[in-house]
Design a protein around this motif. Structure first.
Motif, mmCIF file in Angstrom:
data_model
loop_
_atom_site.group_PDB
_atom_site.id
_atom_site.type_symbol
_atom_site.label_atom_id
_atom_site.label_comp_id
_atom_site.label_asym_id
_atom_site.label_seq_id
_atom_site.Cartn_x
_atom_site.Cartn_y
_atom_site.Cartn_z
ATOM 1 N N GLU A 146 -2.097 1.937 -6.845
ATOM 2 C CA GLU A 146 -2.592 0.736 -6.687
ATOM 3 C C GLU A 146 -1.674 -0.553 -6.260
ATOM 4 O OE1 GLU A 146 -5.644 -0.057 -7.176
ATOM 5 O OE2 GLU A 146 -6.610 1.694 -8.017
ATOM 6 N N GLU A 147 -0.487 -0.274 -6.590
ATOM 7 C CA GLU A 147 0.799 -1.171 -6.130
ATOM 8 C C GLU A 147 0.654 -1.026 -4.606
ATOM 9 O OE1 GLU A 147 3.428 -0.995 -10.070
ATOM 10 O OE2 GLU A 147 4.134 -0.008 -8.164
ATOM 11 N N LEU A 148 0.807 0.019 -4.070
ATOM 12 C CA LEU A 148 0.909 0.500 -2.644
ATOM 13 C C LEU A 148 -0.284 -0.366 -1.785
ATOM 14 C CD1 LEU A 148 2.789 1.886 -1.091
ATOM 15 C CD2 LEU A 148 1.168 4.085 -1.035
ATOM 16 N N LEU A 149 -1.404 -0.281 -2.310
ATOM 17 C CA LEU A 149 -2.700 -0.989 -1.709
ATOM 18 C C LEU A 149 -2.611 -2.391 -1.967
ATOM 19 C CD1 LEU A 149 -5.520 1.357 -2.533
ATOM 20 C CD2 LEU A 149 -4.453 1.314 -0.672
ATOM 21 N N ALA A 150 -1.992 -2.865 -2.870
ATOM 22 C CA ALA A 150 -2.171 -4.244 -3.217
ATOM 23 C C ALA A 150 -1.073 -5.100 -2.276
ATOM 24 C CB ALA A 150 -1.637 -4.730 -4.789
ATOM 25 N N ASP A 151 0.162 -4.507 -1.938
ATOM 26 C CA ASP A 151 1.313 -4.988 -1.251
ATOM 27 C C ASP A 151 1.798 -4.285 -0.167
ATOM 28 O OD1 ASP A 151 3.076 -7.002 -0.576
ATOM 29 O OD2 ASP A 151 3.777 -7.450 -2.384
ATOM 30 N N ARG A 152 1.119 -4.495 0.973
ATOM 31 C CA ARG A 152 1.567 -3.330 2.180
ATOM 32 C C ARG A 152 2.642 -4.156 2.608
ATOM 33 N NH1 ARG A 152 -2.996 -1.525 6.263
ATOM 34 N NH2 ARG A 152 -4.316 -0.204 4.794
ATOM 35 N N SER A 153 3.000 -5.342 2.663
ATOM 36 C CA SER A 153 4.102 -5.938 3.206
ATOM 37 C C SER A 153 5.379 -5.402 2.504
ATOM 38 C CB SER A 153 3.974 -7.374 3.211
ATOM 39 O OG SER A 153 3.959 -8.140 2.111
ATOM 40 N N LEU A 154 5.247 -5.306 1.247
ATOM 41 C CA LEU A 154 6.412 -4.693 0.043
ATOM 42 C C LEU A 154 6.773 -3.557 0.538
ATOM 43 C CD1 LEU A 154 8.343 -5.470 -1.997
ATOM 44 C CD2 LEU A 154 6.563 -4.906 -3.809
ATOM 45 N N PHE A 155 5.540 -2.619 0.766
ATOM 46 C CA PHE A 155 5.843 -1.248 1.169
ATOM 47 C C PHE A 155 6.735 -1.260 2.455
ATOM 48 C CE2 PHE A 155 4.080 2.728 3.139
ATOM 49 C CZ PHE A 155 4.754 3.678 2.753
ATOM 50 N N ILE A 156 6.164 -1.992 3.382
ATOM 51 C CA ILE A 156 6.830 -1.902 4.755
ATOM 52 C C ILE A 156 8.070 -2.425 4.747
ATOM 53 C CG2 ILE A 156 6.828 -3.156 6.991
ATOM 54 C CD1 ILE A 156 3.776 -3.197 7.006
ATOM 55 N N ASP A 157 8.715 -3.372 3.773
ATOM 56 C CA ASP A 157 9.876 -3.870 3.703
ATOM 57 C C ASP A 157 10.841 -2.523 3.057
ATOM 58 O OD1 ASP A 157 9.370 -6.422 4.628
ATOM 59 O OD2 ASP A 157 9.355 -7.439 2.741
ATOM 60 N N HIS A 158 10.302 -2.087 2.289
ATOM 61 C CA HIS A 158 10.966 -0.852 1.512
ATOM 62 C C HIS A 158 11.117 0.455 2.599
ATOM 63 C CE1 HIS A 158 12.082 2.184 -1.501
ATOM 64 N NE2 HIS A 158 11.971 1.274 -2.387
ATOM 65 N N VAL A 159 10.280 0.564 3.322
ATOM 66 C CA VAL A 159 10.400 1.598 4.236
ATOM 67 C C VAL A 159 11.659 1.113 5.381
ATOM 68 C CG1 VAL A 159 9.412 2.823 6.236
ATOM 69 C CG2 VAL A 159 8.230 2.425 4.057
ATOM 70 N N MET A 160 11.722 0.076 5.752
ATOM 71 C CA MET A 160 12.532 -0.443 6.600
ATOM 72 C C MET A 160 14.002 -0.442 5.937
ATOM 73 S SD MET A 160 10.664 -3.563 8.996
ATOM 74 C CE MET A 160 12.078 -3.650 10.192
ATOM 75 N N MET A 161 14.028 -0.755 4.925
ATOM 76 C CA MET A 161 15.507 -0.813 4.223
ATOM 77 C C MET A 161 15.869 0.821 4.026
ATOM 78 S SD MET A 161 15.011 -3.492 1.127
ATOM 79 C CE MET A 161 16.700 -2.696 0.317
#
Length: 236
Positions: A146-161
């Motif tokens: 549910e967190e993943l679906l709710a905030d894609r931008s946070l997931f993208i930032d995490h991947v780039m880090m």
């Protein structure tokens, strides 16, 4: 006398013309989105942007593409990403990379990857896809579904880090998500511990939703017979 002078002048002109032809053949020009990597034997290579003279036989020059290019990573079904709560997701991510127009990065790509491989889309895909797939998997494992679906931008930032800056000379410019959805239950592996957790969680959630929709409290025994309450009146 005049004939001798004319012959000398003609010879000089011929030499100049020949020298000019050689220089023209040695002159190499590249576009604004390219770099010229020039090697001379086992010596240190040099990088030129724009144009340079390359000596025939002695030196060898290759062109390296500096434009922004994309690498696509798609994982679906049993290859989908496992979230922290065990739910698996199908994902399609596009990541854009480039080589910075500076000598150190260009030389590293030329040395460790090779200009020919780095210039081909399939070569770049094969070089970086698994690295990006690991970063996606590692990042997804820190989020609940549910967190993943709710905030894609946070997931993208995490991947780039997670990807970081160690990319053989390439730099990750940006990333986008085209697909991010729950993997269908029939594509999960119940013998896999992570998938089994996800199946249990999804099944429990579906049961709760069904009960909420029907208006019955969770755990109610619908098969228990109903006995009317006694009226409290005597029979006599």
């Amino acid at each position: 006398m005049e004939t001798s002078i004319l012959l000398v002048m003609a010879g000089v002109a011929a030499v100049c013309a020949a020298s000019g032809g050689v220089l023209l053949r040695c002159y190499r020009r590249v576009g604004p989105g390219e770099a010229l990597v020039i090697e001379r034997g086992r010596g240190r290579a040099r990088v030129r942007f724009g144009s340079a003279l390359v000596l025939p036989v002695v030196e060898r020059a290759e062109v390296l593409d500096l434009s922004v290019r994309k690498v696509v990573v798609e994982r679906r079904g049993r290859q989908g990403l496992s979230c922290q709560d065990g739910i698996r997701v199908d994902v399609r991510a596009t990541l854009w990379v480039k080589v910075e127009p500076e000598e150190e990065g260009v030389l590293r790509v030329a040395r460790e990857v090779g200009s020919a491989r780095a210039n081909k889309p399939e070569g770049l895909q094969g070089l970086l896809e698994e690295r990006f797939a690991r970063a996606l998997a590692n990042s997804a494992s820190t989020f609940d579904f549910e967190e993943l679906l709710a905030d894609r931008s946070l997931f993208i930032d995490h991947v780039m880090m997670e990807v970081g800056s160690e990319l053989l000379g390439f730099k990750l410019e940006r990333m986008s998500l085209g697909r991010l959805e729950q993997t269908p239950l029939d594509q999960l592996d119940p013998t896999n511990e992570q998938d089994a957790r996800g199946i249990l969680k999804l099944t429990g959630r579906a049961t709760r939703l069904a009960l909420e929709t029907s208006g019955e409290p969770e755990g109610a025994d619908r098969d228990q017979p109903h006995h009317p309450a006694p009226s409290g009146r005597g029979t006599g």
